[in-house]
Design a protein around this motif. Structure first.
Motif, mmCIF file in Angstrom:
data_model
loop_
_atom_site.group_PDB
_atom_site.id
_atom_site.type_symbol
_atom_site.label_atom_id
_atom_site.label_comp_id
_atom_site.label_asym_id
_atom_site.label_seq_id
_atom_site.Cartn_x
_atom_site.Cartn_y
_atom_site.Cartn_z
ATOM 1 N N ASP A 183 -3.131 8.877 2.024
ATOM 2 C CA ASP A 183 -3.052 7.774 2.996
ATOM 3 C C ASP A 183 -2.656 6.493 2.259
ATOM 4 O O ASP A 183 -3.502 5.803 1.670
ATOM 5 C CB ASP A 183 -4.434 7.614 3.676
ATOM 6 N N ALA A 184 -1.336 6.220 2.296
ATOM 7 C CA ALA A 184 -0.821 4.975 1.707
ATOM 8 C C ALA A 184 -0.195 4.156 2.841
ATOM 9 O O ALA A 184 0.935 3.650 2.739
ATOM 10 C CB ALA A 184 0.200 5.281 0.610
ATOM 11 N N ILE A 185 -0.965 4.045 3.938
ATOM 12 C CA ILE A 185 -0.429 3.402 5.150
ATOM 13 C C ILE A 185 -0.729 1.910 5.163
ATOM 14 O O ILE A 185 0.133 1.057 5.234
ATOM 15 C CB ILE A 185 -0.997 4.086 6.420
ATOM 16 N N LEU A 186 -2.049 1.605 5.052
ATOM 17 C CA LEU A 186 -2.512 0.216 5.156
ATOM 18 C C LEU A 186 -3.548 -0.068 4.070
ATOM 19 O O LEU A 186 -4.401 0.767 3.781
ATOM 20 C CB LEU A 186 -3.200 0.010 6.511
ATOM 21 N N ASN A 205 0.881 -1.182 0.000
ATOM 22 C CA ASN A 205 0.000 0.000 0.000
ATOM 23 C C ASN A 205 0.916 1.229 0.000
ATOM 24 O O ASN A 205 0.714 2.166 -0.780
ATOM 25 C CB ASN A 205 -0.913 -0.023 1.231
ATOM 26 N N VAL A 208 -5.335 5.439 -0.630
ATOM 27 C CA VAL A 208 -4.852 4.452 -1.613
ATOM 28 C C VAL A 208 -5.476 3.096 -1.275
ATOM 29 O O VAL A 208 -5.279 2.586 -0.176
ATOM 30 C CB VAL A 208 -3.318 4.346 -1.575
ATOM 31 N N VAL A 261 -7.833 1.708 0.111
ATOM 32 C CA VAL A 261 -8.854 1.680 1.167
ATOM 33 C C VAL A 261 -8.405 2.626 2.286
ATOM 34 O O VAL A 261 -7.200 2.742 2.535
ATOM 35 C CB VAL A 261 -9.027 0.222 1.701
ATOM 36 N N PRO A 262 -9.334 3.315 2.941
ATOM 37 C CA PRO A 262 -8.907 4.144 4.084
ATOM 38 C C PRO A 262 -8.232 3.249 5.132
ATOM 39 O O PRO A 262 -8.784 2.182 5.481
ATOM 40 C CB PRO A 262 -10.212 4.735 4.614
ATOM 41 N N SER A 263 -7.051 3.647 5.599
ATOM 42 C CA SER A 263 -6.319 2.784 6.537
ATOM 43 C C SER A 263 -7.108 2.588 7.831
ATOM 44 O O SER A 263 -7.601 3.555 8.414
ATOM 45 C CB SER A 263 -4.955 3.411 6.837
HETATM 46 K K LIG Z 1 -4.606 3.184 2.589
#
Ligand SMILES: [K+]
Ligand SMILES: NC(=O)C1=CN([C@@H]2O[C@H](COP(=O)(O)OP(=O)(O)OC[C@H]3O[C@@H](n4cnc5c(N)ncnc54)[C@H](OP(=O)(O)O)[C@@H]3O)[C@@H](O)[C@H]2O)[C@H](O)CC1
Length: 215
Positions: A124-127, A58, A156, A158-160
């Motif tokens: 938001d490319a966290i999870l 992600n 990105v 899905v919302p983390s």
């Molecule tokens: K994300």
């Protein structure tokens, strides 16, 4: 059609084994996400864009977005949520190494969330589909920072913190204005349009034959 997270992983792996490498999927995912963002925001020239990047793929999609957005004239800061030697995959590392050759992109890592600018856009490319259990640090503080900051927020895949399989949320989760997911919609994502904001699914070039025996 909505698919399961397991089906998504199996399709990804089958596509990779066919020779459509995950590195290509990541490139197309990041490019498609940037296209949707630009369609919405218009010109990103000189806009401050802060990209929170996890250590999985992600995050890798976020690294691809950083390179593309810089090409469109945005002032991009990447906040890697951990040590770069802990980046999980070859394809994500490949994109991190590329950014290290780009002085035009500001690369930060570690867990200080003090920035010398106010972001116009946060990505938001966290999870993504790899989420499991309660949100651990430093991801938790990043999610809180995102929720406490008033600006346009883009998720990105899905919302983390939202489980793309079940649609349930972890102890904390981001609330975004737009979400772009890849290949096919995962069953849990449309259940929380209040968190995804505008929701799009983008093809990323996976051969349809990669779905044979899976869908
Ligand atoms: K994300
Ligand atoms: N669908 C496609 O065709 C493509 C999808 N892509 C992107 O890849 C991600 C999935 O990547 P993956 O590496 O499998 O998983 P994530 O990046 O979502 O997360 C894994 C990392 O997150 C850590 N993690 C997991 N749960 C937690 C938690 N509760 N708290 C803190 N950290 C967590 C995990 O750490 P571990 O210690 O468990 O390993 C990993 O570091 C997908 O969402 C898409 O964005 C491809 O890039 C393109 C094609």
């Amino acid at each position: 059609m909505e698919i399961t997270v397991d089906q998504m992983y199996n399709i990804e792996n089958k596509g990779h084994d066919m020779g459509f490498l995950k590195k290509f999927m990541m490139e197309n995912a990041g490019a498609a996400a940037v296209k949707r963002l630009l369609e919405k925001i218009g010109d990103v020239k000189s806009k401050n864009i802060l990209i929170f990047v996890g250590l999985g793929n992600n995050g890798g999609d976020g690294l691809v977005m950083a390179r593309h957005l810089t090409g469109y004239g945005a002032k991009v800061t990447v906040m890697l949520l951990g040590n770069s030697n802990k980046i999980k995959t070859e394809e994500s590392n490949w994109n991190w190494s590329l950014l290290q050759k780009m002085p035009s992109v500001k690369l930060l890592s570690g867990n200080s969330l003090k920035f010398d600018f106010k972001p116009d856009i946060i990505i938001d490319a966290i999870l993504g589909t790899g989420i499991s259990g309660e949100i651990r640090e430093p991801y938790a503080s990043a999610i809180n920072y995102i929720n406490e900051t008033d600006c346009y927020k883009f998720a990105v895949d899905v919302p983390s913190g939202l489980d793309p399989q079940t649609g349930e949320t972890a102890n904390i989760f981001t609330k975004c204005d737009m979400t772009v997911t890849f290949h096919k919609m995962k069953q849990g994502i449309p259940k929380r349009k209040d968190l995804t904001g505008e929701l799009f699914v983008e093809k990323i070039g996976i051969p349809p034959e990669a779905e044979e025996g899976i869908l």
